[in-house]
Design a protein around this motif. Sequence first.
Motif, PDB file in Angstrom:
ATOM      1  N   ASP A  10      -2.516 -15.608  22.176  1.00 58.07           N
ATOM      2  CA  ASP A  10      -3.438 -16.221  23.242  1.00 58.07           C
ATOM      3  C   ASP A  10      -3.422 -15.188  24.307  1.00 58.07           C
ATOM      4  N   SER A  14      -7.027 -13.447  26.012  1.00 54.48           N
ATOM      5  CA  SER A  14      -7.361 -13.854  27.303  1.00 54.48           C
ATOM      6  C   SER A  14      -7.440 -12.393  28.220  1.00 54.48           C
ATOM      7  N   GLY A 173      -6.843 -11.788  32.678  1.00 53.65           N
ATOM      8  CA  GLY A 173      -7.178 -12.933  32.256  1.00 53.65           C
ATOM      9  C   GLY A 173      -6.290 -14.109  32.687  1.00 53.65           C
ATOM     10  N   ASP A 174      -6.673 -15.282  32.292  1.00 57.95           N
ATOM     11  CA  ASP A 174      -5.934 -16.405  32.872  1.00 57.95           C
ATOM     12  C   ASP A 174      -4.364 -16.567  32.222  1.00 57.95           C
ATOM     13  N   ILE A 175      -4.260 -16.144  31.076  1.00 58.01           N
ATOM     14  CA  ILE A 175      -3.004 -16.149  30.272  1.00 58.01           C
ATOM     15  C   ILE A 175      -2.189 -14.983  30.760  1.00 58.01           C
TER      16      ILE A 175
END
Length: 257
Positions: A10, A14, A173-175
Amino acid sequence: MNPKPPLYRDYIESNFKDYREYQRRALSQEPEMTKFLKKLLPCWLNTELPYRLLDIGCGNGNTCFHLNSQHPHWYYVGVDVVSGLIEDGRHLFSNIENLRLEVADAHYLESFSEEPFDVVLMWRVLQGLENWKQALRSAYSITKPGGHLIISTLLNDADVDLSIIMRDYSASGDIKDVTLRIFSEAQFRAYCMELGVQTVTFEKFNMPIALPRPERGLNTYTVDLMEGNKIQLAGGALVDHWKIAHIIKGDLTDANN
């Protein structure tokens, strides 16, 4: 119920552009651990033979690329769960006829069972997987009898597994969270025995050069100790536990089959 730990998959997806650049740099700047692997292989294999090698968690295929420079008579298959990295590798290595890259999950490799491999490589990937035992079982099952399963991962000398959640505030990124695992070598060996492995040996990797501290991110850097020794850190966490496990698959079938 404990929350599900953040997965490397993930985090990579991301922050794909950053990770793709990191993987591409590994083409022009061959990682020291890959160089170490190239030194070990002649000690373990008859490298003159035309081996078929599977690299699980291959990223863009950079390890296969470097191995091919030394063993161009081998046939390489690289698999990774991140499709963007596979697509990038196919573009980069479209002229290498003995390298094939496919999207596949390290936990589920049954599609390769009809034609197992002489050499199966899990290079710097096991410590970031969701279920390392399932992935190891899957890799062992597609290794030929008499074949070699080679794993680089983080192993400590205690009877303790560590799980570190690292938050990379510089991630684009968001993660931003990712889990890093350090396994007990004793428990790792015990699970290998459960699979039917008769012998597993370990080689410790010592970083031979100084790596500067990066301005951002989780890239590895070194700190000098006395007498010229070095320790490795990533994001401030001690990751000086890299070892290479070498497993030769005997004639015994997988204990879980």
